[in-house]
Design an enzyme around this catalytic site. Structure first.
Site, mmCIF file in Angstrom:
data_model
loop_
_atom_site.group_PDB
_atom_site.id
_atom_site.type_symbol
_atom_site.label_atom_id
_atom_site.label_comp_id
_atom_site.label_asym_id
_atom_site.label_seq_id
_atom_site.Cartn_x
_atom_site.Cartn_y
_atom_site.Cartn_z
ATOM 1 N N CYS A 280 0.813 -1.221 0.000
ATOM 2 C CA CYS A 280 0.000 0.000 0.000
ATOM 3 C C CYS A 280 0.844 1.269 0.000
ATOM 4 C CB CYS A 280 -0.919 0.016 1.222
ATOM 5 S SG CYS A 280 -1.746 -1.549 1.537
ATOM 6 N N HIS A 433 -3.392 6.489 6.645
ATOM 7 C CA HIS A 433 -3.599 5.280 5.844
ATOM 8 C C HIS A 433 -5.081 4.917 5.891
ATOM 9 C CE1 HIS A 433 -2.808 1.426 4.003
ATOM 10 N NE2 HIS A 433 -3.329 0.799 5.035
ATOM 11 N N HIS A 471 -9.560 1.800 -1.330
ATOM 12 C CA HIS A 471 -8.134 1.490 -1.245
ATOM 13 C C HIS A 471 -7.653 1.105 -2.636
ATOM 14 C CE1 HIS A 471 -4.312 0.223 -0.029
ATOM 15 N NE2 HIS A 471 -4.588 -0.338 1.127
#
Length: 631
Positions: A280, A433, A471
């Site tokens: 990520c 995040h 995401h």
């Protein structure tokens, strides 16, 4: 003296819209915009989504009716809002209510044999020894099987995961250039890289005329390569589904391809090429490499980013079976309802049950401070540094760990050293995040809590773009960067409107995790934080344009900055031309397939330099021994 890496352009696409000139950011905070910004946002999105098209200078709808910009919201506003951000998966990806799969079936004879007919060429090779085959003529055979037969059959299932952060409805990058059956992630790369370059207001050739060709860099990656049918996804399943593997699927599926496409088809790069995957944190991994190369003087301009388009049944099922994604039953239990709200599946720091997949491509254009000053480049921000640390020994490879404490602490400490305690404590914010998993909301908030205590920060603003765009995997921290630049520009802090309140187990005593958007004063510092699977932690320290320009003035003096401001006028005029065109859906994508190729026969090579006919300046070769104290 370290060179300061400046962000002079940013472009891309995600569920919120186009990145350049903060269109995507403005979509997220649409209700806080003034009338002019709101109208521009609706017009730009309507064009992006092909709800209206530009014909002879006028906006025209699907029926051929002319529509004034001021009428767009009234006529198409709800359609635009419904077709952006996280929503139910649309059928251009797959049908979440009837997802195609191959069901395994064990068939037994009801009498003595299983009997069927087929074409001769469809017989398996080698033929099973128990099969009894009779030639029927005309290239057909009859088959009798005296035992159980296992087959797979086309079938459909109700997918438990039904929402994703998809590109705006109607946006199709494949139609904007000759995409030649390329994977969707690479199509998005071409769009995003073009958007970033054109947003600078500078011609790429004009930049190259100022520097050596090897002072350019392209830094980019995806996480899993291109998993669409045109890439690795098709490569892996083609033979199993009775299809033939193409000549392109393997090559186009590699995770280097976003960098390779930019080099080969967008900027014609012969300088640094770099690909780093860090789950990520992939965008930040590549940003760090570019920032360090630029600070050290190895490059002077760079295209940095990531692209991912992984809304496929296989990827969804993979994350879903890890219990990582928010599914229908989990959402129903959270809300106590009979149906899930597909607009609110991603809930960072609230009561949540998993993250939501997204697709996106995000790229920044970096330029060192001296070159930006010389060219009058518009400064959007600067990147002081990016810190990366792993988690040490682990039990679960996907679990969070201590590495993110290191990256956040280093990032915050650096900001304090450069700009002082007041700027850190009063004018900094976090782009979290914020993956929307129960574990992340606790572990990430605890990091911020402890660092806030250590550095005496109170009411620290926290924003989380995954609440709106999902995401996007590799580009996720690029989505965070886009939001940071939007906050610097618009002075609006996005709240997390997909949650009713912050969850009770979140450590928010020193944090400001708002559930509504709010107007903020000028911010100086953004901390972009990423916690990736496998222990891939990264945090970037990003300074506002105001701070960045003040730093440049201290280095170069007021007279040089006055000259810079004069050059900036023409750059901003060029930016406005592209902005107006983009809002009309005219992107003019850069895709130079086979154009401007370097003629290797014309390379002039000496012991001190290389000279290419296609570039104004040559490339100097090393002429000094860097180890003269050792050799």
């Amino acid at each position: 003296m370290a060179r300061l890496p400046l962000i002079i352009g940013m472009g891309g696409i995600n569920a919120a819209g186009r990145t350049s000139f903060h269109q995507g950011f403005r979509r997220i905070v649409i209700d806080k915009l003034n009338a002019q910004a709101r109208q521009e946002t609706f017009v730009g999105l309507a064009s992006l989504m092909n709800i209206v098209t530009n014909q002879q200078g006028a906006l025209v709808d699907a029926e051929g009716n002319t529509v004034e910009p001021a009428e767009i919201e009234a006529k198409f506003g709800q359609q635009i809002l419904d077709g952006t951000l996280i929503r139910k998966i649309e059928k251009n990806h797959f049908d979440p209510d009837a997802t195609h799969w191959h069901q395994k079936m064990n068939i037994s004879p009801t009498d003595k044999y299983i009997t069927f007919e087929l074409r001769t060429k469809e017989l398996p090779k080698p033929l099973p020894s128990s099969w009894l085959v009779t030639d029927l003529g005309e290239n057909r055979v009859s088959v009798k099987i005296p035992e159980q037969l296992t087959i797979t059959h086309d079938s459909y299932r109700d997918n438990p995961i039904k929402a994703a952060g998809q590109f705006p409805t109607g946006f199709d990058p494949a139609k904007l250039y000759k995409s030649r059956y390329q994977p969707r992630g690479l199509q998005a790369t071409i769009f995003a890289a073009t958007d970033a370059i054109r947003s600078t207001g500078l011609e790429w050739d004009a930049i190259l005329d100022k520097i050596s060709p090897d002072e350019v860099g392209a830094y980019s990656a995806s996480i899993a390569g291109q998993l669409n049918d045109e890439g690795l996804g098709g490569l892996i399943k083609s033979r199993l589904t009775g299809s033939r593997v193409s000549t392109k699927q393997l090559a186009l599926g590699l995770n280097t391809m976003s960098t390779d496409f930019i080099n080969a088809y967008v900027i014609g790069n012969v300088g640094t090429t770099f690909t780093s995957s860090g789950a990520c944190a992939t965008f930040l991994y590549n940003l760090r490499a570019a920032v360090h190369d630029m600070a050290a003087g190895r490059i002077r301009v760079a295209i940095v980013g990531s692209s991912e388009a992984a809304i496929t049944p296989e990827v969804i099922e993979g994350f879903g079976n890890m219990s990582a994604l928010a599914n229908e039953e989990g959402l129903k239990r959270l809300d106590g309802t009979d149906s899930a709200d597909h607009r609110r599946t991603s809930r960072p720091f609230g009561k949540n049950c998993g993250f939501t997949m997204g697709e996106g491509a995000q790229f920044v254009v970096l330029m060192d401070d001296a070159l930006a000053l010389e060219m009058g480049a518009k400064v959007l921000a600067s990147v002081a540094d990016v810190f990366i640390n792993a988690d040490g020994y682990k039990k679960s490879i996907t679990a969070p760990g201590p590495g993110n404490y290191i990256t956040m602490a280093k990032s915050v400490a650096l900001a304090e050293q450069v700009l002082g305690k007041e700027a850190l404590q009063e004018r900094s914010f976090i782009l979290a995040h914020g993956s929307s998993t129960p574990q992340n909301r606790v572990t990430e908030s605890l990091i911020y809590h402890k660092i806030a205590e250590c550095f005496n920060i109170e009411n620290w603003p926290v924003a989380a773009p995954k609440a709106y765009v999902g995401h996007t995997l590799g580009p996720a921290s690029g989505d965070q960067m886009a939001m940071a630049l939007g906050i610097f520009s618009e002075n609006i802090m996005p709240g997390i409107t997909t949650i009713d309140k912050v969850a009770d187990d979140v450590y928010d005593q020193h944090l400001n995790i708002a559930t509504e958007h709010w107007h903020c004063h000028d911010m100086d510092i953004a901390f972009i934080n990423s916690k990736g699977f496998g222990g891939n932690n990264a945090t970037a320290t990003v300074f506002s344009p105001k701070v960045s320009l003040a730093m440049m003035e201290k280095r170069y003096g007021s007279e040089a900055m006055q000259e810079y401001q004069q050059k900036l006028v023409a750059v901003e005029q060029a930016q406005q031309i592209y902005r107006d065109n983009a809002n009309k859906g005219q992107f003019d994508l850069i895709y130079k397939f086979g154009e401007g190729m370097v003629n290797e026969a014309d390379i002039e090579l000496t012991t001190e330099s290389l000279k290419f006919a296609e570039f104004k300046n040559g490339i100097a070769l090393p002429t000094k021994n860097p180890f003269d104290d050792m050799v």
